[in-house]
Design an enzyme around this catalytic site. Sequence first.
Site, PDB file in Angstrom:
ATOM      1  N   ALA A 195      -1.816  -2.346   7.386  1.00  0.00           N
ATOM      2  CA  ALA A 195      -3.013  -2.650   6.594  1.00  0.00           C
ATOM      3  C   ALA A 195      -4.169  -1.803   7.107  1.00  0.00           C
ATOM      4  O   ALA A 195      -4.435  -1.777   8.309  1.00  0.00           O
ATOM      5  CB  ALA A 195      -3.362  -4.132   6.705  1.00  0.00           C
ATOM      6  N   ILE A 203      -8.131   0.298   5.762  1.00  0.00           N
ATOM      7  CA  ILE A 203      -9.054   0.755   4.721  1.00  0.00           C
ATOM      8  C   ILE A 203      -9.920   1.881   5.275  1.00  0.00           C
ATOM      9  O   ILE A 203     -10.014   2.054   6.498  1.00  0.00           O
ATOM     10  CB  ILE A 203      -9.993  -0.379   4.236  1.00  0.00           C
ATOM     11  CG1 ILE A 203     -10.860  -0.926   5.396  1.00  0.00           C
ATOM     12  CG2 ILE A 203      -9.200  -1.501   3.581  1.00  0.00           C
ATOM     13  CD1 ILE A 203     -12.084  -1.697   4.935  1.00  0.00           C
ATOM     14  N   THR A 204     -10.533   2.620   4.379  1.00  0.00           N
ATOM     15  CA  THR A 204     -11.561   3.586   4.789  1.00  0.00           C
ATOM     16  C   THR A 204     -12.885   3.200   4.137  1.00  0.00           C
ATOM     17  O   THR A 204     -12.904   2.640   3.037  1.00  0.00           O
ATOM     18  CB  THR A 204     -11.221   5.030   4.326  1.00  0.00           C
ATOM     19  OG1 THR A 204     -10.968   5.011   2.930  1.00  0.00           O
ATOM     20  CG2 THR A 204     -10.036   5.596   5.071  1.00  0.00           C
ATOM     21  N   TYR A 244     -13.564   4.530  11.183  1.00  0.00           N
ATOM     22  CA  TYR A 244     -12.095   4.609  11.058  1.00  0.00           C
ATOM     23  C   TYR A 244     -11.467   5.256  12.310  1.00  0.00           C
ATOM     24  O   TYR A 244     -10.469   4.766  12.838  1.00  0.00           O
ATOM     25  CB  TYR A 244     -11.784   5.425   9.805  1.00  0.00           C
ATOM     26  CG  TYR A 244     -10.339   5.522   9.405  1.00  0.00           C
ATOM     27  CD1 TYR A 244      -9.768   4.547   8.584  1.00  0.00           C
ATOM     28  CD2 TYR A 244      -9.553   6.604   9.785  1.00  0.00           C
ATOM     29  CE1 TYR A 244      -8.444   4.657   8.169  1.00  0.00           C
ATOM     30  CE2 TYR A 244      -8.234   6.726   9.371  1.00  0.00           C
ATOM     31  CZ  TYR A 244      -7.683   5.745   8.558  1.00  0.00           C
ATOM     32  OH  TYR A 244      -6.379   5.856   8.142  1.00  0.00           O
ATOM     33  N   GLN A 274     -12.795  12.396  12.796  1.00  0.00           N
ATOM     34  CA  GLN A 274     -12.953  13.096  11.516  1.00  0.00           C
ATOM     35  C   GLN A 274     -14.380  12.916  11.024  1.00  0.00           C
ATOM     36  O   GLN A 274     -14.960  11.828  11.154  1.00  0.00           O
ATOM     37  CB  GLN A 274     -11.939  12.569  10.492  1.00  0.00           C
ATOM     38  CG  GLN A 274     -12.096  13.092   9.082  1.00  0.00           C
ATOM     39  CD  GLN A 274     -11.989  14.614   8.964  1.00  0.00           C
ATOM     40  OE1 GLN A 274     -12.795  15.353   9.541  1.00  0.00           O
ATOM     41  NE2 GLN A 274     -11.003  15.083   8.216  1.00  0.00           N
ATOM     42  N   GLN A 279     -15.995   9.609   9.557  1.00  0.00           N
ATOM     43  CA  GLN A 279     -15.097   8.487   9.888  1.00  0.00           C
ATOM     44  C   GLN A 279     -15.333   7.934  11.288  1.00  0.00           C
ATOM     45  O   GLN A 279     -14.368   7.641  12.005  1.00  0.00           O
ATOM     46  CB  GLN A 279     -13.631   8.929   9.768  1.00  0.00           C
ATOM     47  CG  GLN A 279     -13.168   9.111   8.326  1.00  0.00           C
ATOM     48  CD  GLN A 279     -11.662   9.087   8.219  1.00  0.00           C
ATOM     49  OE1 GLN A 279     -10.968   9.781   8.971  1.00  0.00           O
ATOM     50  NE2 GLN A 279     -11.125   8.290   7.315  1.00  0.00           N
ATOM     51  N   ASP A 326     -15.592   5.820   4.249  1.00  0.00           N
ATOM     52  CA  ASP A 326     -16.069   7.076   4.810  1.00  0.00           C
ATOM     53  C   ASP A 326     -17.526   7.371   4.464  1.00  0.00           C
ATOM     54  O   ASP A 326     -17.916   7.337   3.299  1.00  0.00           O
ATOM     55  CB  ASP A 326     -15.215   8.246   4.286  1.00  0.00           C
ATOM     56  CG  ASP A 326     -13.775   8.206   4.771  1.00  0.00           C
ATOM     57  OD1 ASP A 326     -13.445   7.330   5.594  1.00  0.00           O
ATOM     58  OD2 ASP A 326     -12.984   9.064   4.334  1.00  0.00           O
ATOM     59  N   GLY A 378       0.818  -1.223   0.000  1.00  0.00           N
ATOM     60  CA  GLY A 378       0.000   0.000   0.000  1.00  0.00           C
ATOM     61  C   GLY A 378       0.846   1.264   0.000  1.00  0.00           C
ATOM     62  O   GLY A 378       2.078   1.208  -0.052  1.00  0.00           O
TER      63      GLY A 378
HETATM   64  N1  CAA Z   1     -17.291  19.324   8.999  1.00  0.00           N
HETATM   65  C1  CAA Z   1     -18.549  19.798   9.132  1.00  0.00           C
HETATM   66  N2  CAA Z   1     -19.497  19.641   8.201  1.00  0.00           N
HETATM   67  C2  CAA Z   1     -19.179  18.958   7.115  1.00  0.00           C
HETATM   68  C3  CAA Z   1     -17.904  18.434   6.905  1.00  0.00           C
HETATM   69  C4  CAA Z   1     -16.932  18.642   7.893  1.00  0.00           C
HETATM   70  N3  CAA Z   1     -15.684  18.209   7.772  1.00  0.00           N
HETATM   71  N4  CAA Z   1     -17.901  17.806   5.712  1.00  0.00           N
HETATM   72  C5  CAA Z   1     -19.132  17.918   5.195  1.00  0.00           C
HETATM   73  N5  CAA Z   1     -19.896  18.624   6.042  1.00  0.00           N
HETATM   74  C6  CAA Z   1     -21.296  18.998   5.868  1.00  0.00           C
HETATM   75  C7  CAA Z   1     -21.573  19.376   4.428  1.00  0.00           C
HETATM   76  O1  CAA Z   1     -21.313  20.751   4.235  1.00  0.00           O
HETATM   77  C8  CAA Z   1     -23.051  19.030   4.285  1.00  0.00           C
HETATM   78  O2  CAA Z   1     -23.826  20.012   4.893  1.00  0.00           O
HETATM   79  P1  CAA Z   1     -25.365  20.241   4.375  1.00  0.00           P
HETATM   80  O3  CAA Z   1     -26.110  18.970   4.650  1.00  0.00           O
HETATM   81  O4  CAA Z   1     -25.823  21.383   5.232  1.00  0.00           O
HETATM   82  O5  CAA Z   1     -25.257  20.573   2.915  1.00  0.00           O
HETATM   83  C9  CAA Z   1     -23.155  17.795   5.107  1.00  0.00           C
HETATM   84  O6  CAA Z   1     -22.119  17.856   6.104  1.00  0.00           O
HETATM   85  C10 CAA Z   1     -22.885  16.586   4.235  1.00  0.00           C
HETATM   86  O7  CAA Z   1     -23.390  15.509   4.843  1.00  0.00           O
HETATM   87  P2  CAA Z   1     -23.559  14.168   4.025  1.00  0.00           P
HETATM   88  O8  CAA Z   1     -24.035  13.119   4.950  1.00  0.00           O
HETATM   89  O9  CAA Z   1     -24.372  14.422   2.793  1.00  0.00           O
HETATM   90  O10 CAA Z   1     -22.062  13.872   3.630  1.00  0.00           O
HETATM   91  P3  CAA Z   1     -21.461  13.624   2.205  1.00  0.00           P
HETATM   92  O11 CAA Z   1     -21.993  12.335   1.716  1.00  0.00           O
HETATM   93  O12 CAA Z   1     -21.581  14.824   1.353  1.00  0.00           O
HETATM   94  O13 CAA Z   1     -19.891  13.465   2.523  1.00  0.00           O
HETATM   95  C11 CAA Z   1     -18.025  12.377   3.468  1.00  0.00           C
HETATM   96  C12 CAA Z   1     -19.460  12.833   3.690  1.00  0.00           C
HETATM   97  C13 CAA Z   1     -17.972  11.319   2.388  1.00  0.00           C
HETATM   98  C14 CAA Z   1     -17.551  11.772   4.777  1.00  0.00           C
HETATM   99  C15 CAA Z   1     -17.166  13.563   3.076  1.00  0.00           C
HETATM  100  O14 CAA Z   1     -17.382  14.609   3.992  1.00  0.00           O
HETATM  101  C16 CAA Z   1     -15.688  13.214   3.079  1.00  0.00           C
HETATM  102  O15 CAA Z   1     -15.183  12.520   2.225  1.00  0.00           O
HETATM  103  N6  CAA Z   1     -14.917  13.758   4.062  1.00  0.00           N
HETATM  104  C17 CAA Z   1     -13.501  13.519   4.217  1.00  0.00           C
HETATM  105  C18 CAA Z   1     -13.280  12.419   5.203  1.00  0.00           C
HETATM  106  C19 CAA Z   1     -11.798  12.243   5.408  1.00  0.00           C
HETATM  107  O16 CAA Z   1     -11.068  13.156   5.738  1.00  0.00           O
HETATM  108  N7  CAA Z   1     -11.323  11.005   5.238  1.00  0.00           N
HETATM  109  C20 CAA Z   1      -9.944  10.742   5.390  1.00  0.00           C
HETATM  110  C21 CAA Z   1      -9.535   9.704   4.405  1.00  0.00           C
HETATM  111  S1  CAA Z   1      -7.768   9.518   4.344  1.00  0.00           S
HETATM  112  C22 CAA Z   1      -7.399   8.787   5.775  1.00  0.00           C
HETATM  113  O17 CAA Z   1      -8.204   8.376   6.530  1.00  0.00           O
HETATM  114  C23 CAA Z   1      -5.922   8.675   6.041  1.00  0.00           C
HETATM  115  C24 CAA Z   1      -5.598   9.172   7.376  1.00  0.00           C
HETATM  116  O18 CAA Z   1      -5.490   8.376   8.298  1.00  0.00           O
HETATM  117  C25 CAA Z   1      -5.352  10.607   7.588  1.00  0.00           C
END
Ligand code: CAA
Length: 248
Positions: free
Chosen positions: A90, A92-93, A154, A148, A151, A95, A13
């Site tokens: 290992a 996964i996410t 996660y 987060q 998450q 999210d 990975g």
């Molecule tokens: N904080 C506050 N509000 C947030 C937000 C946040 N960070 N992100 C989205 N929102 C809000 C949106 O503005 C939206 O508001 P409205 O309903 O008023 O329009 C609402 O929350 C969206 O809610 P949904 O349930 O519809 O969410 P979505 O399906 O649009 O998206 C998500 C949700 C897929 C989790 C998306 O926010 C996302 O991908 N976020 C990033 C998550 C992240 O950082 N993952 C890390 C992956 S990498 C990793 O994990 C490696 C590591 O260890 C660092």
Amino acid sequence: MTTRVALVTGGIGGLGTEICKHLARSGRRVIAADLASRTERVAEFEREVAAYDGAIRFEPINVADFDACAATVRTVEANYGPIDILVNAAGITRDTTLRKMAPAHWRDVVEINLSGVFNTCRNVVEGMSERGFGRIVNISSVNGQTGQFGQTNYSAAKAGMHGFTMALAREVARKGVTVNSVSPGYCRTAMVAAIPENIRNQIIANIPVGRLGEPSEVARVVDFLCADESGFITGANIPVNGGYFMDF
Ligand code: CAA
């Protein structure tokens, strides 16, 4: 000097690959263990590490399956010798916000990211303790420290890894075995590339260093913790996050 044998789960990975390379450069015999079903990536990985003259080998593992982990450990030990170093990379996410999260999203993340650590550690810890030497490094995440959005699964698994790390560290401290976690922030990996661009840009804007981390910047910390000379560091969590989360 003994050539230490290292098993790295998630070894093909984003972070795992770089961890394998760093450990090999430090003179370890490295086994990159990952899902055999990722055939294209396995082939690409083997081309990528060909320059390491056989110091890095691939072995299949499914960290979510206890018996499969036991089998991989047996194979590695029969072919390469006792495992001195275990890196659990290992992960996964899946999210999504909790209100949309299916039980499978929860289960998959917890089984791979957290139970996977039990499944591998349980199969190596006795041997390490008997031989009086071991280094275990669990790759957690800054999101296990801060939580987060999207998450719950996660963040819970990653925070759980650190509790596991501290508890096991105490159990094996007198046996020459150290157990630590490294908590990367957002790094230049496929996992982070998969975050929607607008959200990713907002995250990067909040990293004090002003950029994503490089996998090698995580790998060098793992390599350091795995050294024979790092025996007084145990039960620790080392953040590598560009200042994204600062704790005391
Ligand atoms: N904080 C506050 N509000 C947030 C937000 C946040 N960070 N992100 C989205 N929102 C809000 C949106 O503005 C939206 O508001 P409205 O309903 O008023 O329009 C609402 O929350 C969206 O809610 P949904 O349930 O519809 O969410 P979505 O399906 O649009 O998206 C998500 C949700 C897929 C989790 C998306 O926010 C996302 O991908 N976020 C990033 C998550 C992240 O950082 N993952 C890390 C992956 S990498 C990793 O994990 C490696 C590591 O260890 C660092």
